[in-house]
Design an enzyme around this catalytic site. Structure first.
Site, PDB file in Angstrom:
ATOM      1  N   ALA B  64      34.097 -16.929 -40.658  1.00 53.45           N
ATOM      2  CA  ALA B  64      34.657 -17.239 -41.939  1.00 53.45           C
ATOM      3  C   ALA B  64      34.368 -16.732 -43.129  1.00 53.45           C
ATOM      4  O   ALA B  64      35.218 -16.298 -43.794  1.00 53.45           O
ATOM      5  CB  ALA B  64      34.215 -18.835 -42.579  1.00 53.45           C
ATOM      6  N   ARG B  95      42.852 -20.330 -47.380  1.00 54.21           N
ATOM      7  CA  ARG B  95      42.154 -19.638 -49.041  1.00 54.21           C
ATOM      8  C   ARG B  95      43.488 -19.493 -49.939  1.00 54.21           C
ATOM      9  O   ARG B  95      42.632 -18.970 -50.418  1.00 54.21           O
ATOM     10  CB  ARG B  95      41.247 -18.388 -48.158  1.00 54.21           C
ATOM     11  CG  ARG B  95      39.706 -18.702 -47.621  1.00 54.21           C
ATOM     12  CD  ARG B  95      39.077 -18.327 -47.398  1.00 54.21           C
ATOM     13  NE  ARG B  95      38.630 -17.088 -48.649  1.00 54.21           N
ATOM     14  CZ  ARG B  95      38.071 -17.586 -49.545  1.00 54.21           C
ATOM     15  NH1 ARG B  95      37.554 -18.640 -49.666  1.00 54.21           N
ATOM     16  NH2 ARG B  95      37.753 -16.732 -50.369  1.00 54.21           N
ATOM     17  N   HIS B 193      30.273 -11.629 -45.175  1.00 51.11           N
ATOM     18  CA  HIS B 193      30.453 -10.909 -45.521  1.00 51.11           C
ATOM     19  C   HIS B 193      30.353  -8.999 -46.043  1.00 51.11           C
ATOM     20  O   HIS B 193      30.818  -8.308 -45.638  1.00 51.11           O
ATOM     21  CB  HIS B 193      30.386 -11.585 -47.445  1.00 51.11           C
ATOM     22  CG  HIS B 193      30.610 -12.423 -47.676  1.00 51.11           C
ATOM     23  ND1 HIS B 193      29.778 -13.030 -48.239  1.00 51.11           N
ATOM     24  CD2 HIS B 193      31.822 -13.240 -47.381  1.00 51.11           C
ATOM     25  CE1 HIS B 193      30.386 -14.338 -48.925  1.00 51.11           C
ATOM     26  NE2 HIS B 193      31.363 -14.883 -47.915  1.00 51.11           N
TER      27      HIS B 193
END
Lengths: 456, 544
Positions: B64, B95, B193
């Site tokens: 995600a 999102r 990330h």
């Protein structure tokens, strides 16, 4: 300016590997939905945190209501060495912090690939004293790489039957009812039918009062609704079973029959006139009952509406996508309305689905295990007057300027689906009303000024 | 009856009271009563640590963070999820990243692509199917680039997505790259990330050296994701001030922007948590310095713009930027006063994200509201306590398995004059490469909670009854069932933009609307037992 601007019209290249804009999602979300249809149950996702987060988010967006579920929070270590330690910790944490009556575990692609054994881990949890007295753990195997979200619902229902129903030598008079994956209001409507017809029953899963909980100023962690564990247990003593929607309930029906000797019908979801008739015919067969006049009246009202408005429905071309248990009776109902169903796509595969849809509507473009990209290509090549499907259809509808009926799962941009049923005769009336509104608004929008009609 | 809110230390005891002892001990380290000592020193908080199995957490997974957060907002890369269908489905358009491709630009963001692995591939391997999927995507769309995201089972069955990517890159002649972002890596989205940063840096940044557009004042904005159109607001301001925005990572971005990002002279980091890796790597390789900025709130926006202008040491740019800020701040102030009159003295708690729980405090200050408690969903200690604690952060097993790219100076492209400018400005008191963290800006005795659980969320509401709760979609309706409005700070409740000057006013209006909505008083009818309001004592803020 188009939204889905890379979707080409014209010749359609068959794809073998790439799915674009899926008309399905994965098993565990169906298991989570089914588990929440048990009162006092906490669904538990045995996998990475993301699975649980994604499923909770999707269900929350669909219902705008709390969706509580826990996760085994796998890390790389658990992925390598197995998830037993995580699950045992989870069970202990859940009972001490969230105190459910039942933990309803479903697996994920991760734990299934590793091969975590639910029976063995559950046994260990009991052996190690991690389960307080009177508390239960049930499970469903829901590998995401098999089937779809509907399969997940079916597998969890099977788990509910296997783990919660109690065997009984003597049978009673009540009916064990397993609804397919429908909205809370649909479950409520099915219960209303049974009550009006005087059929004693136990129904599970039952999400009525779970995803449509009232605002009270308190968060009720285990909402009022849901089938009670002690009621589900009595399904083993049922006179017969009635399962609605074969893809979602056949496994549950089989389990009831094989393990508990409770036989019964698997009929279509009662969407539309004929499918609702069949549900009632099954009840007549089992109970020899006389259908209440109020139900006959509701049926008559639906037929009345269809006869009043047939001119606006006849011959209109429709494209639909969604889940098989819905698509089968819905296609049939659209045909009943005189509509021309041109394109049908479902992401769920199976010969049964193909056979039924082909039988009901042999002339449509039909793809079992298809995606919305294909459906859009079909719509470009052969335009329709109405698109029916979940919220993701809105992009196609806008691009092609087609009226769009939101129906199915998930609906992320409109409300009402949890409150107003589409099953039964009154549900049929609601569907016809919604379709008529869409088509007739379009007439009012597009008609030449000098041809505007007051009465329609 | 006026009752004091229990203080932070008491509240903390209440929050962990029901947990098994081991868990209570750990959660105790993840919650602290804030205290600011000399030099901005704050207490240590345990962060970026595993969530206990069974706890109902806000957190998601590595996939995600990688596919959804970082690469999600880029419109012209075909992002293929390699795995069973679910992950690709759930990350499809959820999102609210907006993008502006123009009337005929490429835009694949509205599509979801998946290799849709079935049992057969789980048993026999999915590389062949992935290859075929990449080929089919290429034949249909002819994109500039295709990327592949690994889901949980991919790592377990041993598919080498990078080998497939290399092969397909050669075969198709376009850029194809993969991400090993299996959901189980790391402890939250944060690992995703980092993985995304690494691959974007390795496979895209630096591919295009042509300097296009304005030669001066070239900047990149890092860690801005264009939720609800935030980036559009910022882009417009940059243009007015005279900055040339080369690339945003990754709101309203394109592949070409990433490829050209090394031609900028300054990197501004907005969401420190998700993107500081790219800023660090670009500085090492190209000499581009970075500064921390924040465009959430009017004052923060003005401060950030002026800091950017100061970096370029150009009197005209600075004067123009200051004039624009002054003009906009004056307009905002009129509206701020109007709304703050209605929100003054109300309280708020924020539990969300990896920077938003900090950034949005500025807006609440402008609304004259009190921040009682805050915490992140997936941040690290440096986001709480500031980058000064970086050397003291223990790297645990979960972080160690995330690749750290070894980056070296690019002798041809390294611009020494940028690092020289950095040194000169630093000697004049300008701060680079720093993020002071959330806690130094919070009140003493406010409560800081990392990775708050659903149980703690409800308990905190019972104890402190904030007027507004900021969280995400999974928490929203739990909180609202309790009669407290919840502002979603991931998707803004389909509102926004909330960034920059106009965005600030949008936020003031929305918070006023939520906090003062009559709906919260409708809960019980006159004949029902007791109204929520009369049942609960009026609480005075515990904070001075």
């Amino acid at each position: 300016m188009t939204l889905l601007r890379h979707t080409p019209a014209g010749e359609i290249k068959e794809r073998e590997a790439l799915v674009i804009n899926p008309a399905k999602t994965c098993q565990p979300i169906g298991a989570m939905y089914a588990s929440l249809g048990i009162h006092g149950a906490l669904p538990h996702s045995h996998g990475s945190q993301g699975c649980c987060s994604y499923h909770r988010s999707t269900l929350t967006r669909h219902y705008k209501d709390p969706v509580m579920a826990s996760t085994s929070s796998f890390t790389e270590g658990s992925a390598v060495f197995g998830g037993q330690a995580n699950l045992l910790t989870a069970i202990q944490t859940i009972f001490s912090v969230y105190d459910p009556k039942v933990i309803a575990i479903h697996t994920t692609c991760l734990s299934e690939t590793i091969g975590d054994d639910m029976v063995q881990i559950r046994k260990k949890a009991f052996d190690d004293g991690k389960v307080p007295d009177g508390k239960l753990i049930i499970y469903g195997n829901t590998p995401s790489y098999v089937g779809t979200h509907v399969t997940g619902y079916a597998n969890m229902v099977k788990g509910i039957v296997r783990d919660l129903v109690k065997a009984s030598e003597t049978k009673g008079e009540h009916l064990a009812v397993i609804p397919g994956w429908v909205e809370p209001c649909d479950m409520r409507e099915i219960k209303r039918y049974l009550n009006v017809l005087g059929v004693p029953f136990v129904m599970f899963p039952d999400t009525d009062g779970v995803f449509d909980a009232p605002m009270t100023g308190k968060h009720v962690f285990y909402p009022k609704g849901g089938a009670k564990v002690e009621d589900i247990a009595t399904a083993g003593a049922a006179k017969a079973s009635l399962c609605l929607g074969r893809v979602a309930t056949a496994l549950g029906s089989e389990e009831l029959s094989k393990t508990f000797g409770v036989e019964g019908d698997v009929v279509d979801l009662p969407i539309g006139l004929a499918a609702t008739d069949r549900m009632i015919e099954s009840l007549i067969k089992t109970y020899g009952l006389t259908v209440a006049e109020s139900i006959n009246d509701e049926r008559g009202k639906l037929v009345d509406l269809l006869s009043d408005m047939e001119q606006y429905l006849w011959g209109k071309k429709v494209a639909i996508f969604g889940d098989p248990d819905q698509l089968i009776p819905l296609t049939e109902f659209l045909k009943t309305m005189g509509m021309d169903v041109r394109h049908i796509v479902t992401g769920t595969e199976g010969n049964y689905i193909r056979d039924r849809l082909t039988e009901i509507n042999p002339t449509a473009n039909l793809k079992i295990g298809g995606d919305m990209f294909l459906l859009h290509q079909w719509m470009k090549n052969e335009p329709v007057d109405l698109l029916i499907g979940n919220t993701y259809g809105k992009y196609m509808a806008r691009d092609e300027d087609v009226p769009f009926l939101r129906f199915g799962f998930p609906i992320l941009d409109r409300q009402g689906h949890q409150h107003f049923p589409t099953v039964g005769y009154m549900g049929g009336i609601r569907l016809v009303e919604q379709i008529l509104n869409l088509l007739m608004d379009r007439i009012d929008r597009d008609v030449e000024e000098h041809k505007m009609e007051l009465q329609m | 009856m006026i009752e004091q809110r229990p203080d932070a230390a008491t509240a903390k005891q209440e929050l962990v009271g029901k947990y098994p002892s081991k868990l209570a001990k750990k959660r105790g380290q993840q919650m602290v009563a804030n205290k600011i000592e000399d030099g901005g020193v704050v207490p240590e908080v345990l962060a970026n640590s595993r969530t206990a199995p069974g706890i109902i957490t806000q957190r998601g997974c590595t996939y995600a963070g990688c596919k959804g957060v970082i690469l999600g907002p880029t419109r012209d890369i075909v992002n293929i999820t390699h795995g069973p269908i679910g992950c690709g489905f759930y990350s499809w358009l959820t999102r609210r990243n907006m993008t502006d491709p123009g009337p005929d630009g490429e835009n694949y963001m509205l599509y979801s692509f998946s290799s849709d692995l079935h049992e057969n591939e789980i048993v026999f391997g999915g590389e062949k199917k992935l290859e075929a999927a990449v080929r089919e995507a290429y034949e249909l769309f002819h994109p500039k680039a295709i990327s592949v995201f690994s889901t949980c089972p991919v790592g377990l069955i041993g598919d080498d997505v990078h080998a497939v990517a290399r092969k397909m890159k050669e075969e198709l002649g376009i850029n194809v790259f993969g991400f090993s972002c299996e959901g189980y890596k790391g402890v939250s989205q944060s690992a995703g990330h980092h993985i995304a940063n690494n691959q974007v840096f390795k496979h895209i940044v630096g591919l295009d050296d042509q300097v296009r557009g304005q030669k001066k004042f070239r900047v990149n904005l890092l860690g801005e994701y264009n939720i609800g159109g935030d980036a559009f607001e910022i882009e417009e301001l940059f243009k007015r001030c005279g900055f040339e925005l080369v690339a945003t990572f990754s709101g309203n971005s394109t592949y070409g922007q990433f490829a050209n990002a090394q031609t900028a002279d300054l990197n501004m980091v907005m969401c420190h948590r998700s993107i500081n890796y790219v800023a660090e790597m670009m500085e090492k390789k190209y000499g581009i310095p970075w500064i921390k900025v924040n465009f959430v709130s009017a004052n923060a926006t003005a401060k950030s713009l002026i800091k950017m202008a100061e970096y370029f040491e150009d009197a005209e740019l600075l004067a123009r930027t200051k004039a624009i800020c002054e003009e906009e701040l004056a307009k905002v102030e009129v509206m701020r006063k109007k709304y703050a009159a209605r929100t003054h003295g109300k309280s708020v708690v924020l539990f969300v994200g990896g920077s938003r729980a900090h950034h949005y405090q500025e807006l609440f200050k402008e609304l004259e509201m009190k921040v009682l408690a805050a915490g992140y969903e997936f941040a690290h200690r440096d986001d709480y306590e500031g980058r000064k604690v970086l050397p003291t952060i223990k790297v645990d097993a979960d972080s160690r398995n995330i690749e750290e790219l070894h980056v070296e100076k690019d002798e041809a492209l390294y611009r020494a004059y940028l690092s020289e400018r950095k040194e000169r400005l630093e000697s004049e008191g300008y701060t680079f490469s720093d993020y002071a963290g959330m806690m130094p800006e919070m009140d003493t005795d406010s409560l800081v909670i990392d990775d708050i659980s659903s149980y703690e969320t409800e308990k905190l509401i019972e104890l402190w009854k904030p007027d507004v709760f900021c969280a995400g979609i999974k928490e929203k309706y739990v909180i609202q069932k309790m009669g407290i409005p919840c502002k979603q700070l991931h998707n803004y409740d389909v509102g926004g933009p909330y960034n920059a000057f106009r965005g600030a006013v949008n936020f003031y209006r929305d918070i006023d609307r939520m906090a003062n909505s009559p709906v919260w008083k409708l809960t019980l009818a006159s004949w029902q037992e007791e109204s929520v309001e009369s049942a609960s004592p009026v609480l005075e803020p515990a904070l001075a």
